[in-house]
Design an enzyme around this catalytic site. Structure first.
Site, mmCIF file in Angstrom:
data_model
loop_
_atom_site.group_PDB
_atom_site.id
_atom_site.type_symbol
_atom_site.label_atom_id
_atom_site.label_comp_id
_atom_site.label_asym_id
_atom_site.label_seq_id
_atom_site.Cartn_x
_atom_site.Cartn_y
_atom_site.Cartn_z
ATOM 1 N N ASP A 144 5.870 4.260 -4.189
ATOM 2 C CA ASP A 144 4.608 3.657 -4.610
ATOM 3 C C ASP A 144 4.914 2.433 -5.467
ATOM 4 O O ASP A 144 5.678 2.515 -6.439
ATOM 5 C CB ASP A 144 3.780 4.667 -5.401
ATOM 6 C CG ASP A 144 2.415 4.113 -5.780
ATOM 7 O OD1 ASP A 144 1.562 3.997 -4.893
ATOM 8 O OD2 ASP A 144 2.214 3.797 -6.967
ATOM 9 N N GLU B 108 -0.671 0.989 -1.357
ATOM 10 C CA GLU B 108 0.631 0.432 -1.750
ATOM 11 C C GLU B 108 1.740 1.472 -1.672
ATOM 12 O O GLU B 108 2.777 1.335 -2.318
ATOM 13 C CB GLU B 108 0.558 -0.152 -3.164
ATOM 14 C CG GLU B 108 0.242 0.852 -4.242
ATOM 15 C CD GLU B 108 -1.254 0.967 -4.546
ATOM 16 O OE1 GLU B 108 -1.588 1.297 -5.685
ATOM 17 O OE2 GLU B 108 -2.075 0.715 -3.639
ATOM 18 N N ASN C 125 -3.410 -7.571 -7.334
ATOM 19 C CA ASN C 125 -4.692 -7.872 -6.696
ATOM 20 C C ASN C 125 -5.679 -8.488 -7.678
ATOM 21 O O ASN C 125 -6.397 -9.442 -7.346
ATOM 22 C CB ASN C 125 -5.291 -6.595 -6.102
ATOM 23 C CG ASN C 125 -4.659 -6.202 -4.779
ATOM 24 O OD1 ASN C 125 -4.185 -7.057 -4.036
ATOM 25 N ND2 ASN C 125 -4.643 -4.917 -4.488
ATOM 26 N N ASP D 106 -1.931 -8.744 -0.004
ATOM 27 C CA ASP D 106 -1.470 -8.408 1.345
ATOM 28 C C ASP D 106 -0.109 -9.040 1.636
ATOM 29 O O ASP D 106 0.767 -8.419 2.266
ATOM 30 C CB ASP D 106 -2.487 -8.878 2.381
ATOM 31 C CG ASP D 106 -3.738 -8.020 2.415
ATOM 32 O OD1 ASP D 106 -3.730 -6.928 1.816
ATOM 33 O OD2 ASP D 106 -4.722 -8.444 3.039
#
Length: 207
Positions: A84, A127, A92, A101
């Protein structure tokens, strides 16, 4: 014995009939090819994460079942690591989802480059990524996960001259004969969250 005009009409009719059959057969074959192409594309979409190009969770499950069957047949084992990205929400929030992205694609490429030829990387969702390592015991699997962690930290993403640091936390566990797949996945998930609680940018696996 037939008049010339009749023979000509007969030949023309046969040629037209042959041409019609040829066109219909050509259309049928092309339609069949297009159907096969569309089915292949749909199959790839069903098992592929469109952003990263990695296999998705469904693809992972298929490979996991296959690797377990192989391990049962040979008496071997395999390992799984759940990974992770740390603080990905900050990426973001700071740079926007489009850059997020691009960061995910960069991470997928960096992690893939850190694996051995026999290992396989999948996007678990969001993620999170999952590594499947056939014929690999706990100790070497933990070493692979540690290499992934190190390489990602050493390769930040650069956007418009801004360096976006990247770290990742991983939980690792191994399967051997008699083990349960659900228990294996629960273990890697628990070890991942242990790595998070212990400060992130860490591998929790074989000790």
């Amino acid at each position: 014995q037939y008049p010339e005009a009749f023979r000509d009409r007969f030949m023309i009719a046969n040629l037209l009939e042959f041409s019609a059959f040829w066109v219909l057969e050509y259309v049928r074959v092309e339609a069949y090819k297009a159907l096969l192409t569309n089915l292949d594309r749909m199959s790839r979409y069903a098992y592929t994460d469109l952003l990263t190009g990695l296999g998705n969770r469904r693809d992972f499950q298929n490979h996991l079942n296959w690797v377990r069957a192989q391990a049962k047949r040979t008496g071997g084992g395999f390992s799984v690591a759940l990974a992770d990205l740390d603080h990905f929400k900050t990426v973001n929030d700071t740079y926007g989802h489009q850059v997020g992205d691009l960061v995910l694609k960069h991470c997928a490429e960096t992690i893939s480059a850190s694996l051995r030829e026999t290992d396989r990387l999948f996007r678990w969702g969001g993620e999170e990524f999952v590594l499947l390592m056939p014929n690999t015991a706990s100790a070497p699997a933990t070493s692979v996960a540690e290499r992934v962690r190190f390489n990602l930290e050493a390769n930040p993403y650069v956007h418009d001259g801004n360096i976006i640091p990247l770290t990742i936390s991983l939980g690792v566990d191994s399967w051997d004969a008699g083990s349960d797949l659900d228990a294996l996945l629960r273990n890697v998930d628990a070890r991942l969250y242990l790595a998070k609680r212990q400060g992130r940018n860490k591998v929790c696996g074989w000790q």
